[in-house]
Design a protein around this motif. Structure first.
Motif, PDB file in Angstrom:
ATOM      1  N   SER A  20       0.832  -1.210   0.000  1.00 30.05           N
ATOM      2  CA  SER A  20       0.000   0.000   0.000  1.00 30.05           C
ATOM      3  C   SER A  20       0.867   1.260   0.000  1.00 30.05           C
ATOM      4  N   ASP A  36      -5.876   0.432  -3.955  1.00 28.98           N
ATOM      5  CA  ASP A  36      -5.554  -0.529  -2.907  1.00 28.98           C
ATOM      6  C   ASP A  36      -6.784  -1.433  -2.754  1.00 28.98           C
ATOM      7  N   ASP A  38      -7.663  -3.717  -0.635  1.00 31.34           N
ATOM      8  CA  ASP A  38      -8.260  -3.769   0.712  1.00 31.34           C
ATOM      9  C   ASP A  38      -9.139  -2.537   0.946  1.00 31.34           C
TER      10      ASP A  38
HETATM   11 MG   LIG Z   1      -1.985  -2.992   2.058  1.00 34.11          MG
END
Ligand SMILES: [Mg+2]
Ligand SMILES: Nc1ncnc2c1ncn2[C@@H]1O[C@H](COP(=O)(O)OP(=O)(O)OP(=O)(O)O)[C@@H](O)[C@H]1O
Ligand SMILES: O=C(O)C1=C[C@@H](O)[C@@H](O)[C@H](O)C1
Length: 178
Positions: A20, A36, A38
């Motif tokens: 990230s 990203d 997530d």
């Molecule tokens: Mg990450």
């Protein structure tokens, strides 16, 4: 400008490898957008990843994660940070190996991973001995990261900005991006 049309660059690797952090920095350097997975999942579901794990278990989370991976392997002009466990699903590995994308493994040791994640809420690390859990996860996952990635970058002992700079230069040298 050209990089907006380029095939996406996918970052894989263990929790705390810096996907990230490095991904955001790399995208800026390359003039690409950053996603990203997530965060995208949390944004779309309107709840946190720990909440999804609690409500649907890891299995439910993996199903949602796979759907996003499938979607974003078809995108252009993006740097994509995956979740640390993306490679645990065979379906995802097949996509990461065969889609028109360039996949990079950000590698981290168990000790560094532990240091970088110790105060976080990552569901898989909420256990009595997170360092032992990390060591076991790395043993099973490192071969899988290696299997899907065209390039591996060691991150231990390097600031995330330096990892992004090095990766940027390597991608230019390999003519992955202009
Ligand atoms: Mg990450
Ligand atoms: N090369 C690095 N050196 C030192 N700290 C780092 C480095 N890369 C990332 N970090 C720090 O480690 C923490 C975790 O990094 P990050 O969230 O980018 O990992 P990740 O690979 O995306 O993990 P996850 O798989 O859980 O999403 C952050 O606090 C970040 O600032
Ligand atoms: O390594 C993993 O399995 C995970 C890493 C995080 O990025 C999240 O995707 C989630 O916490 C699971």
């Amino acid at each position: 400008m050209l990089n907006k049309e380029a095939n996406p660059i996918f970052l894989v690797g263990m929790m705390g490898a810096g996907k990230s952090t490095v991904g955001r920095c790399l995208a800026e350097r390359l003039g690409m957008d950053f996603v990203d997975l997530d965060e995208e999942l949390e944004r779309r579901c309107g709840v946190s990843i720990p909440f999804i794990f609690r409500e649907e278990g890891e299995e439910g989370f993996r199903r949602r994660e796979s759907a996003l991976i499938e979607e974003f392997t078809r995108a252009k002009g993006l740097v994509v940070a995956t979740g640390g466990g993306a490679v645990t699903q065979e379906k995802n590995r097949t996509l990461l190996k065969n889609a028109p994308i360039f996949t990079v493994h950000l590698k981290v040791s168990a000790e560094q991973c532990y240091r970088r994640t110790k105060n976080s809420d990552r569901p898989l690390l909420q256990c009595e001995n997170p360092l032992e859990k990390i060591t076991l996860l790395l043993e099973s996952r490192n071969p899988l990261y290696g299997e899907v990635a065209s390039l591996t970058v060691d991150t231990d002992g390097k600031a995330s900005k330096r990892v992004a700079e090095e990766l940027n230069q390597t991608l230019i040298n390999l003519q992955v991006i202009k």
